[in-house]
Design a protein around this motif. Structure first.
Motif, PDB file in Angstrom:
ATOM      1  N   HIS C 142       0.848  -1.209   0.000  1.00 38.46           N
ATOM      2  CA  HIS C 142       0.000   0.000   0.000  1.00 38.46           C
ATOM      3  C   HIS C 142       0.883   1.259   0.000  1.00 38.46           C
ATOM      4  O   HIS C 142       0.633   2.210  -0.728  1.00 38.46           O
ATOM      5  CB  HIS C 142      -0.903   0.055   1.234  1.00 38.46           C
ATOM      6  N   GLY C 145       2.337   1.737  -3.415  1.00 36.13           N
ATOM      7  CA  GLY C 145       1.335   2.243  -4.357  1.00 36.13           C
ATOM      8  C   GLY C 145       1.040   3.715  -4.105  1.00 36.13           C
ATOM      9  O   GLY C 145       0.938   4.522  -5.035  1.00 36.13           O
ATOM     10  N   ALA C 146       0.922   4.070  -2.821  1.00 33.84           N
ATOM     11  CA  ALA C 146       0.648   5.470  -2.484  1.00 33.84           C
ATOM     12  C   ALA C 146       1.820   6.358  -2.897  1.00 33.84           C
ATOM     13  O   ALA C 146       1.627   7.488  -3.369  1.00 33.84           O
ATOM     14  CB  ALA C 146       0.390   5.595  -0.976  1.00 33.84           C
ATOM     15  N   ALA C 147       3.031   5.825  -2.749  1.00 29.55           N
ATOM     16  CA  ALA C 147       4.213   6.605  -3.139  1.00 29.55           C
ATOM     17  C   ALA C 147       4.255   6.784  -4.654  1.00 29.55           C
ATOM     18  O   ALA C 147       4.652   7.837  -5.159  1.00 29.55           O
ATOM     19  CB  ALA C 147       5.486   5.907  -2.647  1.00 29.55           C
ATOM     20  N   LEU C 148       3.823   5.774  -5.387  1.00 29.10           N
ATOM     21  CA  LEU C 148       3.770   5.911  -6.847  1.00 29.10           C
ATOM     22  C   LEU C 148       2.703   6.941  -7.240  1.00 29.10           C
ATOM     23  O   LEU C 148       2.914   7.768  -8.126  1.00 29.10           O
ATOM     24  CB  LEU C 148       3.482   4.567  -7.529  1.00 29.10           C
ATOM     25  N   ALA C 149       1.580   6.887  -6.540  1.00 26.46           N
ATOM     26  CA  ALA C 149       0.522   7.861  -6.805  1.00 26.46           C
ATOM     27  C   ALA C 149       1.050   9.278  -6.578  1.00 26.46           C
ATOM     28  O   ALA C 149       0.807  10.183  -7.386  1.00 26.46           O
ATOM     29  CB  ALA C 149      -0.679   7.587  -5.916  1.00 26.46           C
TER      30      ALA C 149
END
Lengths: 324, 372, 371
Positions: C142, C145-149
């Motif tokens: 998670h 993913g949040a860091a990619l976002a």
């Protein structure tokens, strides 16, 4: 309007959603340059670039887990799992995380994401490219489970799922990817989740089905009509949350019900339909409810056409409940 | 212990710089013949698939050196947990093309009774070539568990877990290698780095410097070897097998090779593999490499190749014809082997199907009977 | 730059400088101490409540004060903290109100998670502290993913992803670190190696040092003394700044020790030697840091006791308030499953509440949903 296959309609649906909203991203194994193993995502990386459509390392757990994090932080991810059979390393993420995040955080955190995955038999895929696992997921509160069976619905339901505030498991009947074609409106439109589509009217017997079983049931209904039995065929389209009122209304109209799915029977979705009717409308029933389903075995390869419900098994059940 | 430069043995002129593979001339020729038979099996299966006789096949072209070199390091009492691109190991150990073709056709003689896709073999003799699964990496921890059981009983069996570069991202790789490191399990992990996981190149699969270095995360040695050099593969695998057999624990061996064909007959690699990369690897053909060694050792001449290869093609064609004539499995095979005993609900479901066939007049002999 | 700034240890067990002096502002040095003391005081009170049967479950933070405070203090306000199991004290420092912390322990009507989680599973959206999961390692992907976002959206926030030593075996660790390195996202993975995953010691968890796992992903990795708040702070700060500037992830192993059981339901004497516990008690992070601050003149005689008394008073006041709060409303049984309560859940609830009403168990406001 364009005449598209179900696969082309899905492709069009993703492109439409991605044109509409910059936060929609698409990823999974081989979805980029390769365009997906079924070519469902063909041309998407070319149009939207490799930042919005990209391949991941080979880990379903990573794909679903990262999708949850992206969704929590402002993106609208569409995560593709190459085959539903390979979803289980990500099962923990779907069941333990995506489905419960809103509940356990009191809606402070949510994950509006779509997990797209081809499911079901009919392509000679053997045990691991054929399964219908909808029942595992329909047992999971917090998740929505959607299955289209026509190109029109595929695009409209997919866009509705992408725009939905909750996680949606979008199961694509891969047997229908190229075998059905239909008129699909251009641009943006949605098909409401939790609505039943009447495939064919009929006053004698009600058949509930979804996915690749819809054309099978329709074919059996045609054969029944030749024998003077008018069959009402219903495509459930959204299994969770289910339009239970619709189910009961259609069941009461004929009092004779057949449920068709290709997944195994035991604890299958047909059991839920039967229980809903038995609990709520048993006094309207003129015959026991019949289920036509896959067998309670792993999915075979060579003999898959015997494993899958076909029009004759469906017709047999229709005649059985009609004659009761 | 990790080496970044792949080990190789056979020099361009065929010399081995003093390395003795410890194999007789007959055994070395068996290695060579097996590599040709892999290629012949591939060729025949591709033709069968293109002409619609079988549904699917998995090309092994380009990785014959890795398969044969690795297989040669194991005894018949060892277990192979293969991936779906490993049938050269089966051929090496004496599994017949006919047994394999039964699976390609999914017929009544297929050990999996037509329940799996083609190329998903399962054999238990003359070596244990464990039933192949389509999900990536799930067999890795299974190999570790099997090794633990052998070790517990004081046996000296060694397990092979073979997988591709993409398999290193799987959960099975992580859990399998981790468990093996903790348990000092007698397992050899063979990572066949063939450049591509379907369309995903290695540089998008991981940021690590190759795959052998991943061994360090699990406290085991990792070695890189030239996978197109059959003798280098044999040397490295033999060291790893002996280490495992003597209680020294697991090893991760990375074979650098290249998948010259598609992922499967349903894949078109020209969509994503750069032509120059393929051409570069064509020059490193493992069969040509081994021929240079055999020729330099006086065991083989160029004129021997054609008859040997055409003999292999004939062998595969004959096996295919024989398998094609075998009928499909009976209907009852849908229901059997789900449990040790046929439970009542499956008995009922089977009997309903058989009786429907009889009523409709399309029942076949051999469909079976489950008297209630 | 990065490697030079990381010392494995700055303070020895007596609190004397044994590494490069970080030359931190005295105000910050004192603040860190107060935060560490708050963690210890909250822990002490929660354990007391648990033993008295007032709250159901506590995951003690005793011994981990330097690891969590030193690392989390190196984050900016816009950074995110993804929790494993024991970073609640650091969340207090970053903005989680003490009232919400204690309400969550009581699972009362002030609990932002509406009593659906076990005790000790916290969250605080405003300080970027997502809801914990009981499942091991799921937060790692998670965070990635949040860091990619964030990266896609052009934000330079860093995602600090915490997990324990046991979680390095999880699916989430393997896929999370691999994805983070391939995607080059701003994540700092904090492996709080407290020696034990419930009853499994590190030697049974993996055959490699945790810090070596970075190599498998081509990722920079360091290990520091997690009982040394200054070393932890400096190392985390260095890796966070590198992540922010270069968009590169890193792994930092904080070597520390869980002084009590895995939770209040665990008895560690069943599986580990007291001698080992005593050995780590001698390296107590607070005692060690207090020694340093006293030597520096930041902490005067008797000040530690004053700080403690003040903190305990605050905590006790809040305990009294939360204990008096209402229990959770029954409707929360079916709310937050989806954005809207769907018809089938409304029906199930209505059937349930009808029975509750018949038995006189419903309260005003618990009534049926319109259908």
């Amino acid at each position: 309007m364009a005449n598209l296959t179900l696969l082309q309609a899905l492709n069009d649906g993703m492109k439409t959603a991605m044109r509409q909203d910059d936060s929609v991203v698409l990823f999974g194994e081989d979805v980029g340059l390769r365009g997906g193993v079924f070519l469902t995502t063909e041309g998407i990386q070319q149009e939207f670039g490799s930042e919005r459509c990209f391949d991941t390392p080979l880990s379903e757990d990573g794909i679903v887990g990262a999708a949850i994090g992206m969704a929590m932080n402002g993106l609208r991810p569409i995560a593709e799992i190459q085959f539903q059979d390979f979803i289980f390393p990500g099962f923990d993420q779907i069941v333990s995380e995506a489905a419960k995040l809103r509940y356990r955080s009191g809606s402070q955190y949510t994950c509006p994401l779509v997990i797209r995955t081809p499911y079901g038999g009919g392509i000679r895929g053997g045990l691991y490219h054929s399964q219908s696992g909808e029942a595992y997921f329909c047992h999971t509160a917090g998740l929505k489970v959607v299955i289209p069976s026509t190109p029109h619905d595929a695009k409209g339901l997919l866009i509705a799922s992408i725009e939905d505030p909750d996680p949606v498991l979008f199961l694509e009947p891969k047997a229908l990817y190229r075998s059905v074609k239909g008129e699909v409106p251009e641009g943006h439109y949605t098909v409401d989740l939790t609505t039943i589509r009447e495939v064919r009217p009929g006053k004698d017997v009600t058949v509930f089905c979804y996915g690749a079983m819809v054309p099978i049931a329709a074919k059996a209904a045609e054969q029944a009509a030749e024998k003077g039995i008018e069959v009402n065929v219903l495509d459930l389209r959204t299994l969770l949350p289910l339009d239970e009122d619709g189910v009961l209304e259609y069941a009461k109209r004929t009092g004779r019900v057949v449920v068709v799915h290709e997944a195994p029977r035991f604890c299958g979705f047909g059991g839920e339909i039967s229980a809903i009717i038995a609990e709520n409308a048993i006094e309207y029933m003129e015959a026991p409810i019949a289920r036509v389903t896959g067998f309670d075995t792993p999915f075979p390869n060579t003999l898959e056409h015997h494993y899958l419900p076909d029009d004759r098994r469906v017709l047999d059940a229709i005649e059985h409940v009609h004659a009761f | 212990m990790t080496m970044s430069e792949p080990l190789s043995v056979i020099a361009p002129d065929g010399a081995t710089n003093g390395y003795d593979p410890g194999l007789s001339e007959a055994e070395l020729l068996h290695c060579y013949r097996t590599m040709l038979r892999v290629r012949a099996f591939d060729e025949i299966c591709l033709k069968l698939q293109r002409s619609g006789r079988i549904g699917f096949s998995i090309p092994n072209l380009g990785i014959e050196g890795t398969q044969v070199g690795a297989a040669s390091a194991f005894e018949k009492s060892d277990w192979l947990f293969p991936s779906y691109r490993d049938f050269g190991m089966a051929l090496y150990h004496g599994i017949t093309p006919l047994e394999m073709m039964h699976n390609m056709y999914g017929n009544a003689q297929d050990t999996a009774k037509g329940r799996q896709m083609p190329v998903h073999f399962s054999f238990d003799k003359p070596i244990r070539f464990v039933s192949i699964s389509s999900p990536i990496g799930t067999h890795i921890p299974q190999a570790v568990g099997a090794a633990y059981a052998s070790k517990l009983r004081g046996e000296d069996t060694v397990m092979l877990a073979s997988f591709g570069d993409g398999g290193t991202s799987s959960l099975g790789f992580h859990s399998g290698l981790n468990f093996a490191g903790v348990w000092k399990a007698p397992v050899v992990f063979l990572c066949q780095n063939n450049g591509w996981a379907i369309s995903c190149p290695v540089e998008e699969q991981t940021s690590s410097d190759g795959f052998a270095i991943k061994a360090e995360a699990y406290g085991m040695p990792g070695v890189v070897v030239d996978g197109n050099d059959v003798l280098a593969v044999r040397k490295t695998m033999l060291e790893a097998v002996e280490r495992a057999r003597s209680g020294g624990g697991p090893t991760l061996v990375e074979c650098k090779t290249f998948r010259m064909g598609g992922h499967s007959t349903s894949d078109d690699p020209s969509r994503y593999v750069p032509a120059e990369q393929r051409e570069e690897w064509e020059k490193k053909d493992p069969v040509l490499r081994f021929e240079r060694f055999l020729e330099a050792s006086g065991m083989w001449k160029a004129k021997d190749k054609e008859p040997m290869y055409s003999e292999a093609l004939d062998e595969m064609s004959a096996a295919a014809s024989e398998a094609e004539a075998v009928p499909k499995p009976g209907l009852e095979s849908i229901f059997t082997d789900v449990y040790a005993e046929l439970p009542p609900h499956l008995r009922r479901q089977g009997q309903e199907l058989f009786e429907l066939g009889k009523r409709k007049g399309d029942a076949a002999a051999g469909d079976g009977e489950f008297p209630l | 730059m990065t490697n030079a700034a990381i010392s494995p240890r700055i303070l020895d067990a007596e609190g004397k400088l044994c590494g490069a002096d970080p030359e931190l502002d005295k105000g910050l040095l004192r603040e860190l101490f107060v935060h560490m003391m708050r963690v210890r005081c909250v822990d002490q009170r929660m354990l007391k409540l648990q033993r008295a049967g007032r709250v159901g479950f506590v995951g003690s933070m005793l011994g981990l004060e330097a690891a969590m405070i030193g690392s989390a203090a190196a984050l900016e306000g816009r950074d995110w903290m993804w929790s494993g199991l024991r970073e609640g004290g650091a969340a207090l420092m970053r903005g989680l109100p003490l009232s919400e912390y204690i309400a969550q322990m009581y699972c009362n009507s002030n609990d932002t998670a509406k009593g659906r989680q076990m005790c000790n599973h916290l969250q605080h959206a405003a300080s970027h502290y997502p809801s914990w999961s009981s499942v091991i390692g799921t937060q790692i992907t998670h965070g990635v993913g949040a860091a990619l976002a964030a990266k896609r959206r052009g934000l330079d926030e860093v995602h600090a992803v915490y997990f324990g030593d046991g979680a390095t075996s999880s699916n989430g660790f393997h896929s999370g670190l691999n994805f983070a390195a391939v995607w080059k996202v701003r994540c700092v993975f904090l492996c709080v190696d407290n020696g034990w995953a419930i009853s499994v010691p590190s030697k049974a968890q993996t055959a490699a040092p945790y810090v070596d796992k970075g190599k498998a992903y081509g990722m920079l990795a360091h290990e520091v003394d997690g009982n040394d708040v200054l070393a932890t702070y400096q190392a985390t700060k260095s890796l966070v700044e590198r992540a922010r500037a270069e968009s590169e992830p890193a792994l930092l192993v904080l070597k520390t020790y869980r002084m009590l059981g895995h939770s209040s339901s665990d008895d560690p004497s069943l599986y580990r030697d007291q001698a080992e516990v005593d050995e780590w008690a001698a390296r107590d992070p607070i005692k060690r840091y207090a020694g340093y601050l006293t030597g520096l003149g930041v902490l005067g005689a008797g000040e530690q006791e004053e700080i403690e008394a003040k903190l305990l008073e605050e905590i006790d006041d809040e305990i009294r308030t939360q204990e008096a709060a209402d229990p959770m409303a029954l409707k929360t049984l079916v709310e937050d499953v989806y954005a809207e309560v769907p018809r089938h859940l409304r029906r199930q609830y209505n059937a349930f509440i009808e029975v509750a009403e018949r038995h006189g168990e419903a309260r005003p406001g618990d009534g049926a949903f319109p259908l």
